[in-house]
Design a protein around this motif. Structure first.
Motif, short mmCIF file in Angstrom:
data_model
loop_
_atom_site.label_atom_id
_atom_site.label_comp_id
_atom_site.label_asym_id
_atom_site.label_seq_id
_atom_site.Cartn_x
_atom_site.Cartn_y
_atom_site.Cartn_z
N GLU A 50 -11.19 6.24 -2.15
CA GLU A 50 -9.94 5.62 -1.71
C GLU A 50 -10.13 4.15 -1.35
OE1 GLU A 50 -7.08 6.91 -2.10
OE2 GLU A 50 -7.88 8.85 -2.71
N ILE A 51 -11.27 3.82 -0.80
CA ILE A 51 -11.55 2.42 -0.46
C ILE A 51 -11.68 1.57 -1.73
CG2 ILE A 51 -13.29 0.86 0.51
CD1 ILE A 51 -13.68 2.92 2.76
N LYS A 89 -10.04 2.13 -4.47
CA LYS A 89 -8.65 1.91 -4.89
C LYS A 89 -8.01 0.82 -4.04
CE LYS A 89 -7.97 6.79 -6.14
NZ LYS A 89 -7.20 8.02 -5.81
N LEU A 90 -8.27 0.87 -2.76
CA LEU A 90 -7.71 -0.10 -1.82
C LEU A 90 -8.16 -1.52 -2.16
CD1 LEU A 90 -6.12 -0.61 0.81
CD2 LEU A 90 -8.22 -0.15 2.07
N GLU A 91 -9.43 -1.69 -2.49
CA GLU A 91 -9.95 -3.01 -2.85
C GLU A 91 -9.18 -3.60 -4.03
OE1 GLU A 91 -14.34 -3.80 -2.79
OE2 GLU A 91 -14.42 -1.63 -2.54
N LEU A 106 -4.35 6.94 7.54
CA LEU A 106 -4.44 5.48 7.57
C LEU A 106 -3.72 4.95 8.80
CD1 LEU A 106 -5.06 2.69 6.23
CD2 LEU A 106 -2.85 2.91 5.07
N TRP A 133 -0.04 3.96 -2.69
CA TRP A 133 -1.39 4.45 -2.45
C TRP A 133 -1.45 5.33 -1.21
CZ3 TRP A 133 -4.45 2.82 1.81
CH2 TRP A 133 -5.76 3.31 1.80
N GLU A 134 -0.80 4.87 -0.13
CA GLU A 134 -0.81 5.63 1.11
C GLU A 134 -0.12 6.98 0.94
OE1 GLU A 134 0.48 5.11 5.83
OE2 GLU A 134 0.90 3.51 4.38
N LEU A 175 -7.29 -2.11 8.76
CA LEU A 175 -6.87 -0.83 8.21
C LEU A 175 -7.96 0.20 8.51
CD1 LEU A 175 -5.72 -2.17 4.72
CD2 LEU A 175 -4.28 -1.79 6.73
N LEU A 203 0.81 -1.23 0.00
CA LEU A 203 0.00 0.00 0.00
C LEU A 203 0.84 1.27 0.00
CD1 LEU A 203 -2.79 -1.00 2.57
CD2 LEU A 203 -2.75 -1.32 0.10
#
Length: 234
Positions: A58-59, A61-63, A28, A18-19, A39, A15
């Protein structure tokens, strides 16, 4: 966001980019515990609508970055609950053959209401005699490889799936400690096997000490593995 299967440092590596590009008003936090990392995304500002939209983006993207380890979006979404829902909705059945975990996997599964819809049952094949006479594990395989081995774990899973006529079967064998008993494997060594309609997988783990930690970590890892195998074959 609930994840299972990778430690905090490895999740953070995935991550990192992304982070680093999160909006300045979103923070985060990594909240690790046995077998999982939560998270927590927090957004602060004056416009709720803007914050909610940014979090949602953002979630998403995280997925896309962690689909293989992401299991849910709420604290109560523990692995057993996710597996219960996944197998029930897809009409998939499960059975277990446990040695070193001593029934801990079955206990976790049946602690969740509705488990009877997919869980067929389990056997605690703790002794060599029960592995051979009740589970029908080959005595030759045990003699050649010892009870704590890749080969015996696989045989346990295959025989379990056959006896319970389930779609998937989990098997565990290992040294939970405090002594090594009759094998040459270190205390904390566990083999976990998953047998399913598309094939099988066996993995070796070292969970350290003490005994309670070995059993807990092996149980969580076994559930994580069977979930992963099911999703892989969908």
């Amino acid at each position: 966001v609930q994840t299972y299967g990778l430690g905090e440092s490895r999740v953070a590596q995935r991550l990192e980019d992304w982070e680093d590009n999160l909006p300045s008003f979103i923070k985060l936090a990594y909240l690790p515990s046995y077998g999982k990392v939560r998270l927590r995304l927090s957004a602060r500002g004056d416009d709720k609508e803007v914050l909610e939209k940014a979090l949602s983006n953002e979630i998403k993207k995280l997925e896309g970055l962690i689909p293989d380890i992401l299991v849910g979006f709420h604290q109560e979404e523990i692995l057993e609950v996710v597996l219960n829902r996944l197998f029930t909705e897809n009409q998939v059945t499960l059975s277990v053959a446990e040695s070193c975990t001593g029934g801990a996997i079955a206990s976790r599964v049946t602690a969740i209401p509705g488990a009877s819809a997919f869980f067929k049952g389990g056997l605690v094949a703790y002794s060599e005699e029960v592995k051979i006479n009740t589970l029908s594990v080959s005595e030759r395989i045990i003699r050649e490889h010892s009870v704590v081995s890749n080969e015996v774990a696989l045989e346990m899973a295959l025989k379990c799936r056959e006896k319970f006529q389930s779609d998937y079967a989990i098997a565990t064998t290992g040294n939970a400690g405090p002594t090594k008993d009759m094998t040459d494997k270190s205390v904390g060594t566990v083999f976990i096997a998953i047998a399913g309609p598309e094939g099988h997988v066996v993995e070796e783990f070292y969970f350290g000490k003490p005994r309670e930690k070995v059993i807990e970590r092996a149980s969580v890892k076994a559930l994580e593995m069977v979930r992963r195998e099911f999703l892989k074959n969908r």
